[in-house]
Write an enzyme that holds these catalytic residues in place. Structure first.
Site, PDB file in Angstrom:
ATOM      1  N   HIS A 375       0.689  -1.123  -0.126  1.00  0.00           N
ATOM      2  CA  HIS A 375      -0.057   0.035  -0.042  1.00  0.00           C
ATOM      3  C   HIS A 375       0.637   1.351  -0.128  1.00  0.00           C
ATOM      4  CE1 HIS A 375      -4.198  -1.674   0.524  1.00  0.00           C
ATOM      5  NE2 HIS A 375      -3.459  -2.574   1.169  1.00  0.00           N
ATOM      6  N   LYS A 567      -8.714  14.293   4.178  1.00  0.00           N
ATOM      7  CA  LYS A 567      -7.674  12.752   4.168  1.00  0.00           C
ATOM      8  C   LYS A 567      -6.912  13.066   5.763  1.00  0.00           C
ATOM      9  CE  LYS A 567      -6.241  14.061   0.022  1.00  0.00           C
ATOM     10  NZ  LYS A 567      -6.120  12.974  -0.786  1.00  0.00           N
ATOM     11  N   ARG A 568      -6.006  11.842   5.805  1.00  0.00           N
ATOM     12  CA  ARG A 568      -5.005  12.191   6.752  1.00  0.00           C
ATOM     13  C   ARG A 568      -4.107  13.209   6.623  1.00  0.00           C
ATOM     14  NH1 ARG A 568      -5.057   8.005  10.909  1.00  0.00           N
ATOM     15  NH2 ARG A 568      -3.253   9.382  11.664  1.00  0.00           N
ATOM     16  N   LYS A 573       0.727  14.594   1.497  1.00  0.00           N
ATOM     17  CA  LYS A 573      -0.409  14.750   0.931  1.00  0.00           C
ATOM     18  C   LYS A 573      -0.482  16.405   0.682  1.00  0.00           C
ATOM     19  CE  LYS A 573      -2.849  11.035   3.000  1.00  0.00           C
ATOM     20  NZ  LYS A 573      -3.736  10.243   1.928  1.00  0.00           N
ATOM     21  N   THR A 675      -8.212   6.914  -2.574  1.00  0.00           N
ATOM     22  CA  THR A 675      -9.795   6.548  -2.738  1.00  0.00           C
ATOM     23  C   THR A 675     -10.665   7.672  -2.390  1.00  0.00           C
ATOM     24  OG1 THR A 675      -9.749   5.855  -0.483  1.00  0.00           O
ATOM     25  CG2 THR A 675      -9.283   4.072  -2.347  1.00  0.00           C
ATOM     26  N   LYS A 679     -14.302   8.682  -4.336  1.00  0.00           N
ATOM     27  CA  LYS A 679     -15.579   9.109  -3.933  1.00  0.00           C
ATOM     28  C   LYS A 679     -16.205  10.395  -4.587  1.00  0.00           C
ATOM     29  CE  LYS A 679     -13.978   6.974   0.142  1.00  0.00           C
ATOM     30  NZ  LYS A 679     -12.989   7.417   1.477  1.00  0.00           N
TER      31      LYS A 679
HETATM   32  C1  LIG Z   1     -11.735   7.607   1.902  1.00  0.00           C
HETATM   33  C2  LIG Z   1     -11.482   8.028   3.043  1.00  0.00           C
HETATM   34  C3  LIG Z   1      -9.890   7.962   3.146  1.00  0.00           C
HETATM   35  C4  LIG Z   1      -8.827   7.912   2.432  1.00  0.00           C
HETATM   36  O1  LIG Z   1      -8.784   9.140   1.715  1.00  0.00           O
HETATM   37  P1  LIG Z   1      -7.558   9.444   0.622  1.00  0.00           P
HETATM   38  O2  LIG Z   1      -7.774  10.923   0.136  1.00  0.00           O
HETATM   39  O3  LIG Z   1      -7.426   8.655  -0.354  1.00  0.00           O
HETATM   40  O4  LIG Z   1      -6.309   9.625   1.452  1.00  0.00           O
HETATM   41  C5  LIG Z   1      -9.460   8.524   4.649  1.00  0.00           C
HETATM   42  N1  LIG Z   1     -10.541   8.388   5.556  1.00  0.00           N
HETATM   43  C6  LIG Z   1     -11.835   8.305   5.402  1.00  0.00           C
HETATM   44  C7  LIG Z   1     -12.474   8.147   6.449  1.00  0.00           C
HETATM   45  C8  LIG Z   1     -12.403   8.080   4.139  1.00  0.00           C
HETATM   46  O5  LIG Z   1     -13.643   7.637   4.005  1.00  0.00           O
END
Ligand SMILES: *Cc1c(COP(=O)(O)O)cnc(C)c1O
Length: 835
Positions: A375, A567-568, A573, A675, A679
């Site tokens: 990952h 995101k984190r 990032k 991911t 979304k």
């Molecule tokens: C989808 C999702 C992530 C992943 O987000 P990235 O932008 O791909 O890092 C992290 N936390 C939550 C709660 C999510 O739903």
């Protein structure tokens, strides 16, 4: 009423019941029953908690009967199964998902209306199951949903953490962490299965002995044992009667824990031993993309691997006795990153020490059943465990790892005779003053499949991190681009858009065949459709604005561009790059450079690992900038900034539908897939992003003209290292120089001197691995194009439609079909009919 009390019929009828009704009346009746009898509440009860529980019990019964039918189908002889081993499952809430997938969403809403209950209030009572950090754990949850929907016999195995991901509070702009005691009010979705408890060993030593037939065998003795108790969570497929299982393990002390010490009068001491055992599943480690080397974490990893493998082996021997000939043909384990990779030596141990197989037979089985998903390329995330720790905690596993390594290095030396440097590089043991076990190499050597999670990521793995292994075994390596489940991330979270799509496409087949969304492109020039699409987005923005108002106290105007990065929080990032752009916009407004201004609302959210200093400082900066910008009358409605606390799955369900612009701005080559990007796209947001992870494939699908691209490529990033000169870049760029001056003059920290120095120093550092300054100009220019594009609402809506229309590839249904075709090779298996 006059049914015969015939014991023979009754015995059969113990578990064979007629299917439950699915009508509004049936739901109402069951709800009342649970509310009144099981929960014992009456008309004085005001707490929505009990109504929530009564509703869950009502729905759970419907899941229960389908669960059993699914199990019966999988138990049939010859059904090959896969097991998804993951230290994290970020499931979020289960209620909405259960209603949607059981096709009970409408009837439940009506039933609750009949009973005078507000469904939204009830739903809000559910704690998110936050058993994961971010993308990796959410991916596991989306995979389970898609496997159930595809009727694939896949079971998830994880840990039932008492405390999930911490709750984030913002205090004076700083992150503070609070424990997430999500089980405090009970968890009506789980079913304890103490009858399948397993025993897990730690410590002790290896003893060799001769078996009755004179064969030299090993056993692990003088161990400290811990029990693993399984709790099952139902995972319903969409409208198909399948309910798969997520089995989560809880640690418990063995019964004999107290005997010795109890007799010697050390009762409290023995009870604290019990605590030590139960600590194993107490808390989720909150590090995303970085390992922390704690002894308890290795215990968690081994605990999960051992309990899950023993569980599968127990079912196997229950059916087949000691015959393992077909085991590899019928079972497959997918390792979600290296976290569960103790499964490789543990399966060897169980097959040899417990079931009496020889090395070669055990190795053939192990290396034909394990598959490993990588990952991340970040070096700080690559797990290495000190040999000394292994020796102390898992001595028998270390023996086996040494033996695997010895045999593997013979293979390496046959392939590259005399290449000692190669052997040193590829060894499972990293030599040095403190030798370490390289878990990724262990996973590769022990698996028949190794995959990355997006095209670029898989290519970089083969060319970089794992190139020696790719040279040795090119056939093991493959790509599986990530996805997200369209049930939760479109059908459920965006009901208005789902309704519009269903009407437009003439049915809801798109929910399980997301490529059908491509037909929306045919309507992208139909003014009536575009107007409705825009109205749905505005409604969702209003819902998001009201969330931001409550959680952040900031007013977002829904006519403005909603620009979102959630995101984190991590340097790679580049939330910093985002906030530099915000400061630039603020600077422009202050100096009157505001011709043709596009109003923007910038929303940022995400948790920082509690020990990650710079990430926490970035959160503080975002909050301080927000404070200044939002309270400057000269700025007004033209720019708003908010940091939303405690980002998680349930918040994302409101955020994604209300977003116009999705920020995916990582340094190229660092984000394995992403991911969140998918979304947003599915919900009609446009992306501003780098050529990183799945962004590349998103842009391929939607077309360059519907994507805001900027920044260095992964190759350019690597080429720049060694002669990166951020000072020169800042000097040469008047806009960036002004932003840095604002930051460095303390404009955003008037009463907190120097607090942002670590951030400005990081930007100015020639060794900045994230190259923030290098991509600033490209980012700014791309953002200007966004501003211009947003002013042409007609075209923006068209691009929004095309983004959703082209998101079909990013359904985890597609991802799971790819895994199944290339790795798992399972037959879709519908449940046996309900009697
Ligand atoms: C989808 C999702 C992530 C992943 O987000 P990235 O932008 O791909 O890092 C992290 N936390 C939550 C709660 C999510 O739903």
């Amino acid at each position: 009423m006059d049914k015969p009390l015939d014991p023979n019929t009754l015995r059969d009828s113990l578990t064979e019941l007629p299917p439950l009704g699915m009508d509004i009346f049936d739901l109402v009746e069951d709800f009342r029953h649970y509310y009144t009898y099981t929960l014992g509440r009456d008309r004085h009860c005001r707490s929505p908690h009990y109504a929530y529980q009564a509703l869950v019990l009502t729905l759970r019964d419907r899941l229960m009967e389908r669960w059993k039918s699914t199990r019966y189908a999988y138990e049939a002889e010859g059904c090959r199964q896969a097991f998804y081993l993951s230290l994290e499952f970020l499931m979020g809430r289960a209620l909405g998902n259960a209603m949607l997938n059981l096709d009970l969403d409408e009837n439940t809403a009506l039933a609750m209306q009949c009973l005078g209950q507000d469904l939204e209030t009830l739903s809000a009572n559910e704690h998110d199951a936050g058993l994961g950090n971010g993308g990796l754990g959410r991916l596991a949850a989306c995979f389970l949903d898609s496997c159930a929907t595809l009727q694939l016999p896949v079971m998830g195995y994880g840990i039932r953490y008492e405390y999930g991901m911490f709750r984030q509070n913002i205090v004076n702009g700083h992150q503070s962490e609070e424990p997430d005691h999500w089980l405090r009010d009970g968890n009506p979705w789980e079913l304890a299965r103490p009858e399948y408890t397993m025993r897990i060993h730690f410590g002790g030593r290896t003893e060799f002995y001769r078996s009755a037939t004179g064969v030299l065998r090993a056993r692990w003795v003088d161990t400290n044992d811990v029990l693993a108790i399984p709790y099952d969570i139902p995972v319903p497929g969409y409208h198909n009667g399948t309910v798969n299982t997520l089995r989560l393990w809880k640690a418990a002390a063995t019964d004999e824990f107290d005997l010795g010490e109890f007799n010697s009068g050390l009762y409290p001491e023995s009870v604290s031993d019990k605590n030590a055992a139960e600590n194993i599943t107490m808390v989720l480690y909150p590090n995303d993309s970085s390992e922390n080397g704690k002894d308890l974490r290795l215990r968690q990893q081994y605990f999960l691997a051992s309990a899950s493998l023993q569980d599968v082996l127990q079912r196997w021997t229950g059916q087949k006795g000691g015959d393992f000939t077909d085991f590899a043909a019928k079972n497959c384990f997918q390792l979600n990153d290296t976290h569960p990779s103790c499964a490789v030596p543990e399966l060897m141990r169980l097959l040899m020490d417990v079931h009496g197989l020889g090395w070669d037979e055990a190795w053939n089985i192990t290396s034909q059943t394990m598959a490993y998903t990588n990952h991340t390329l970040l070096p700080e995330a690559l797990e290495r465990w000190p040999v000394s720790l292994f020796k102390r905690l898992l001595p028998r596993l270390l023996d086996i790892i040494y033996e695997i390594n010895g045999r593997f290095l013979v293979e390496v030396s046959r392939r590259w005779p005399g290449d000692h440097e190669r052997q040193r590089r590829m060894s499972l043991i990293e030599e040095g003053p403190q030798p370490q076990v390289r878990m990724a190499y262990l996973a590769i050597v022990g698996s028949f499949s190794v995959n990355g999670v997006a095209e670029l990521h898989s290519r970089l793995l083969q060319q970089g991190l794992f190139s020696d292994f790719y040279e040795l075994w090119p056939e093991k390596f493959n790509n599986k681009t990530n996805g997200v489940t369209p049930r939760r991330w479109l059908a459920w979270c965006n009901p208005e858009l789902a309704q519009l799509i269903t009407e437009t496409l003439g049915g809801n087949a798109w929910v399980t065949d997301l490529q059908l969304l491509s037909r929306l492109a045919l309507s992208a020039d139909d003014p009536a459709f575009c107007a409705r699409w825009r109205q749905v987005k505005q409604d969702n923005k209003a819902r998001l604005a009201s969330l931001v108002q409550t959680r952040c106290g900031v007013e977002f105007n829904i006519e403005a561009l909603f620009d979102v990065q959630v995101k984190r929080i991590h340097e790679y990032k580049r939330q910093l790059l985002n906030i530099l752009h915000v400061i630039h916009l603020y600077d422009r407004l202050k100096r009157g450079d505001d011709d043709n201004w596009t109003p923007r609302c910038v929303l940022i959210g995400g948790k920082a690992a509690p020990g990650y200093f710079l990430a926490k400082r970035i959160i503080k900066l975002i909050n301080n900038v927000a404070e200044v910008v939002n309270n400057d009358p000269a700025v007004g409605d033209r720019l708003k900034v908010a940091f939303i606390p405690n980002y998680g799955v349930s918040l994302m369900e409101i955020i994604a539908p209300g977003t116009d612009l999705s920020e995916q701005i990582s340094t190229a080559g660092k984000e394995a897939s992403g991911t969140g990007n998918m979304k947003f796209m599915m919900n009609g947001a446009l992306t501003i992003g780098t050529l990183d992870g799945a962004n590349i494939e998103i842009r391929e699908e939607v077309g360059d003209e519907n994507f805001f691209l900027f920044g260095l490529t992964a190759e350019e990033v690597e080429a720049l290292r060694g002669h990166y000169d951020p000072h020169a870049i800042i000097e040469a760029d008047e806009d960036l120089a002004r932003v840095m001056r604002l930051l460095e003059s303390g404009h955003f920290n008037q009463f907190e001197p120097e607090i942002f120095d670590p951030l400005t120093r990081a930007i100015r550092n020639p060794h900045d691995p994230w190259l923030v300054a290098a991509d600033f100009r490209g980012y700014l220019e791309a953002q200007k194009l966004v501003d211009i594009a947003y002013q042409d609402q007609e075209n923006w809506v068209r691009m929004s439609i095309l983004n959703a229309a082209c998101s079909g590839k990013f359904s985890t249904d597609r991802t799971m079909q790819d895994y199944n075709r290339d790795i798992w090779k399972l037959e879709p298996t519908p449940p046996v009919p309900m009697v």
